[in-house]
Design a protein around this motif. Structure first.
Motif, short mmCIF file in Angstrom:
data_model
loop_
_atom_site.label_atom_id
_atom_site.label_comp_id
_atom_site.label_asym_id
_atom_site.label_seq_id
_atom_site.Cartn_x
_atom_site.Cartn_y
_atom_site.Cartn_z
N LYS A 60 0.82 -1.20 0.00
CA LYS A 60 0.00 0.00 0.00
C LYS A 60 0.86 1.26 0.00
CE LYS A 60 -3.01 2.53 3.18
NZ LYS A 60 -3.68 2.46 4.52
N TYR A 61 1.86 1.31 0.89
CA TYR A 61 2.70 2.51 0.99
C TYR A 61 3.62 2.64 -0.22
CZ TYR A 61 1.00 2.67 5.78
OH TYR A 61 0.19 2.74 6.89
N MET A 62 4.06 1.49 -0.76
CA MET A 62 4.90 1.55 -1.96
C MET A 62 4.10 2.10 -3.13
SD MET A 62 8.06 0.77 -1.61
CE MET A 62 8.48 0.45 -3.31
N ASN A 63 2.83 1.68 -3.26
CA ASN A 63 1.99 2.20 -4.33
C ASN A 63 1.75 3.70 -4.18
OD1 ASN A 63 1.64 -0.18 -5.75
ND2 ASN A 63 -0.17 -0.80 -4.60
N GLN A 64 1.49 4.12 -2.94
CA GLN A 64 1.27 5.55 -2.70
C GLN A 64 2.52 6.35 -3.05
OE1 GLN A 64 -0.01 5.96 1.36
NE2 GLN A 64 -2.13 5.42 0.90
N PHE A 65 3.68 5.80 -2.69
CA PHE A 65 4.94 6.51 -2.93
C PHE A 65 5.25 6.58 -4.44
CE2 PHE A 65 9.63 6.68 -3.20
CZ PHE A 65 9.82 7.89 -2.56
N SER A 66 5.02 5.47 -5.14
CA SER A 66 5.38 5.43 -6.56
C SER A 66 4.37 6.17 -7.44
CB SER A 66 5.50 3.98 -7.04
OG SER A 66 4.28 3.29 -6.83
N THR A 67 3.07 6.20 -7.05
CA THR A 67 2.05 6.89 -7.87
C THR A 67 1.76 8.30 -7.40
OG1 THR A 67 0.21 6.05 -6.51
CG2 THR A 67 0.94 4.67 -8.37
N GLY A 68 2.07 8.57 -6.12
CA GLY A 68 1.75 9.89 -5.58
C GLY A 68 0.28 10.05 -5.25
N LYS A 69 -0.49 8.95 -5.31
CA LYS A 69 -1.92 8.99 -5.05
C LYS A 69 -2.26 8.19 -3.79
CE LYS A 69 -2.90 11.29 -8.79
NZ LYS A 69 -3.39 12.70 -8.73
N LYS A 70 -3.35 8.62 -3.14
CA LYS A 70 -3.77 7.91 -1.94
C LYS A 70 -4.31 6.53 -2.28
CE LYS A 70 -5.10 12.09 0.60
NZ LYS A 70 -6.25 12.86 1.15
N ILE A 71 -5.00 6.42 -3.41
CA ILE A 71 -5.60 5.15 -3.79
C ILE A 71 -5.23 4.83 -5.23
CG2 ILE A 71 -7.55 5.45 -2.21
CD1 ILE A 71 -9.24 6.22 -4.64
N THR A 72 -5.22 3.54 -5.55
CA THR A 72 -4.95 3.12 -6.93
C THR A 72 -6.16 2.44 -7.56
OG1 THR A 72 -4.04 1.05 -6.08
CG2 THR A 72 -2.48 2.83 -6.55
N LYS A 73 -7.15 2.12 -6.74
CA LYS A 73 -8.40 1.55 -7.27
C LYS A 73 -9.54 1.95 -6.34
CE LYS A 73 -7.41 -2.95 -5.11
NZ LYS A 73 -6.15 -2.52 -4.48
N PRO A 74 -10.76 2.03 -6.85
CA PRO A 74 -11.90 2.52 -6.06
C PRO A 74 -12.10 1.76 -4.76
CG PRO A 74 -12.50 2.38 -8.36
CD PRO A 74 -11.15 1.75 -8.24
N SER A 75 -11.79 0.46 -4.74
CA SER A 75 -12.03 -0.32 -3.52
C SER A 75 -11.09 0.08 -2.38
CB SER A 75 -11.85 -1.81 -3.83
OG SER A 75 -10.54 -2.07 -4.32
N ASP A 76 -9.99 0.79 -2.71
CA ASP A 76 -9.11 1.25 -1.64
C ASP A 76 -9.82 2.23 -0.72
OD1 ASP A 76 -7.07 -0.27 -2.64
OD2 ASP A 76 -6.14 1.35 -3.79
N ASP A 77 -10.62 3.13 -1.31
CA ASP A 77 -11.40 4.10 -0.53
C ASP A 77 -12.52 4.63 -1.42
OD1 ASP A 77 -12.46 6.24 0.91
OD2 ASP A 77 -10.53 6.69 1.85
N PRO A 78 -13.71 4.01 -1.34
CA PRO A 78 -14.81 4.42 -2.23
C PRO A 78 -15.19 5.89 -2.12
CG PRO A 78 -15.31 2.33 -1.16
CD PRO A 78 -14.07 2.86 -0.50
N VAL A 79 -15.07 6.46 -0.92
CA VAL A 79 -15.44 7.88 -0.74
C VAL A 79 -14.50 8.78 -1.53
CG1 VAL A 79 -15.69 9.75 0.92
CG2 VAL A 79 -16.46 7.44 1.51
N VAL A 80 -13.18 8.52 -1.40
CA VAL A 80 -12.20 9.30 -2.15
C VAL A 80 -12.40 9.12 -3.66
CG1 VAL A 80 -9.74 9.52 -2.67
CG2 VAL A 80 -10.50 9.28 -0.30
N ALA A 81 -12.69 7.88 -4.05
CA ALA A 81 -12.89 7.61 -5.48
C ALA A 81 -14.10 8.36 -6.01
CB ALA A 81 -13.06 6.11 -5.69
N MET A 82 -15.20 8.39 -5.24
CA MET A 82 -16.41 9.07 -5.70
C MET A 82 -16.19 10.58 -5.79
SD MET A 82 -19.43 8.75 -6.79
CE MET A 82 -19.79 7.04 -6.35
N LYS A 83 -15.53 11.14 -4.77
CA LYS A 83 -15.24 12.58 -4.81
C LYS A 83 -14.34 12.91 -6.00
CE LYS A 83 -15.72 13.77 0.09
NZ LYS A 83 -15.01 14.26 1.29
N GLY A 84 -13.35 12.03 -6.26
CA GLY A 84 -12.44 12.26 -7.37
C GLY A 84 -13.18 12.30 -8.70
#
Length: 305
Positions: free
Chosen positions: A25-49
């Motif tokens: 999880k932290y490696m993905n955040q570090f390499s992409t610069g994003k909090k989530i990489t798929k909607p299931s990581d955080d549906p609320v963030v995904a919907m707002k995005g």
């Protein structure tokens, strides 16, 4: 409850798997610069995005629409400027012809110049930008002959000295923000009216007629002033609309910046926080592996050796 070696091993494997999950999880955040990489990581963030992206996409489209609005207004303003210059020139020529010192040839030469200016004014009335007529209301493409495929311009100067002018006074509207549709065209009857062309043609006819007294030409001065005032009023309206467009552009820029900031706040990962979490998770993972190796290493065989 009896704790067996198998339970310890299973719990250890579960914890190691969970630790790998956090590392991923932290490696993905570090390499992409994003909090989530798929909607299931955080549906609320995904919907707002998705909502912020939709809002930003609309703003970009409105900005592109404003480019088209500016295209219409700038070209219409330039056409009004040229019409104004030509009417001033015609007015000067008419005053020159009306002073009574010109002979017939002089008046005919003046008539020839005005005749050419009329042709140029008809060309201006047929101004096309991006293959669209600016002064033909909502009929921006004009009429196309089904046999020849040639396009018939809305303004025509005919051989008998009469004129065909556009009578389409409908507004061309372009949406520049949510629920706001902006008029971009000029009413063809406000400047390029049939009266304008008929009055200019009458002036040319009088100049070419030696029986018309020079003093009579003064009658055309008042008509020219009326058409000049109409042109100036139309240009003033175009200028006012251009000022409003500038205000809308500034508002859209502010909205764009705000939407991008909200999208960044919603999705972008805090790099410093991610690095700290990743470092902590690495330490935890090493400690978990080390503890697991110590707990799982002794077996019954180790004591039987």
């Amino acid at each position: 409850m009896r704790i067996s070696q198998g339970m310890i091993s299973n719990n250890m494997l579960k914890n190691i798997s969970s630790s790998y999950g956090n590392l991923n999880k932290y490696m993905n955040q570090f390499s992409t610069g994003k909090k989530i990489t798929k909607p299931s990581d955080d549906p609320v963030v995904a919907m707002k995005g998705m909502n912020y992206r939709s809002q930003l996409s609309n703003i970009k489209q409105y900005e592109r629409n404003l480019g088209e609005v500016n295209n219409w207004l700038n070209n219409a303003d330039e056409a009004m400027h040229e019409v104004t210059e030509m009417l001033h020139r015609i007015n000067d020529l008419t005053l020159q012809a009306a002073n009574g010192t010109n002979d017939t040839d002089d008046r005919m030469n003046i008539a020839k110049e005005i005749d050419q200016l009329i042709d140029q004014m008809v060309n201006l009335a047929n101004t096309r930008v991006n293959d669209k007529y600016l002064f033909n209301g909502t009929d921006t493409t004009g009429q196309v002959d089904p046999l020849t495929g040639e396009r018939t311009p809305p303004f025509i100067r005919q051989d008998d000295g009469t004129f065909v002018v556009s009578n389409n006074t409908n507004d061309v509207l372009i949406e520049v923000s949510a629920g706001v549709r902006f008029k971009v065209n000029s009413d063809p009857s406000s400047v390029f009216s049939e009266d304008l062309f008929n009055d200019l043609q009458a002036l040319v006819n009088d100049l070419n007629d030696p029986d018309v007294e020079a003093s009579t030409l003064d009658n055309h001065i008042g008509k020219l002033e009326t058409h000049l005032n109409n042109t100036l009023q139309e240009r003033a309206q175009i200028g006012a609309r251009m000022n409003r467009v500038e205000l809308i552009e500034n508002r859209l820029k502010n909205q764009s910046v705000s939407a991008e900031q909200m999208m960044s706040d919603n999705e972008d990962a805090d790099t410093a926080e991610v690095i700290m979490n990743l470092t902590m998770q690495e330490s935890i993972h090493r400690a978990t592996l080390s503890a697991g190796a110590r707990v799982m290493q002794p077996t019954l065989l180790d004591f039987l050796r």
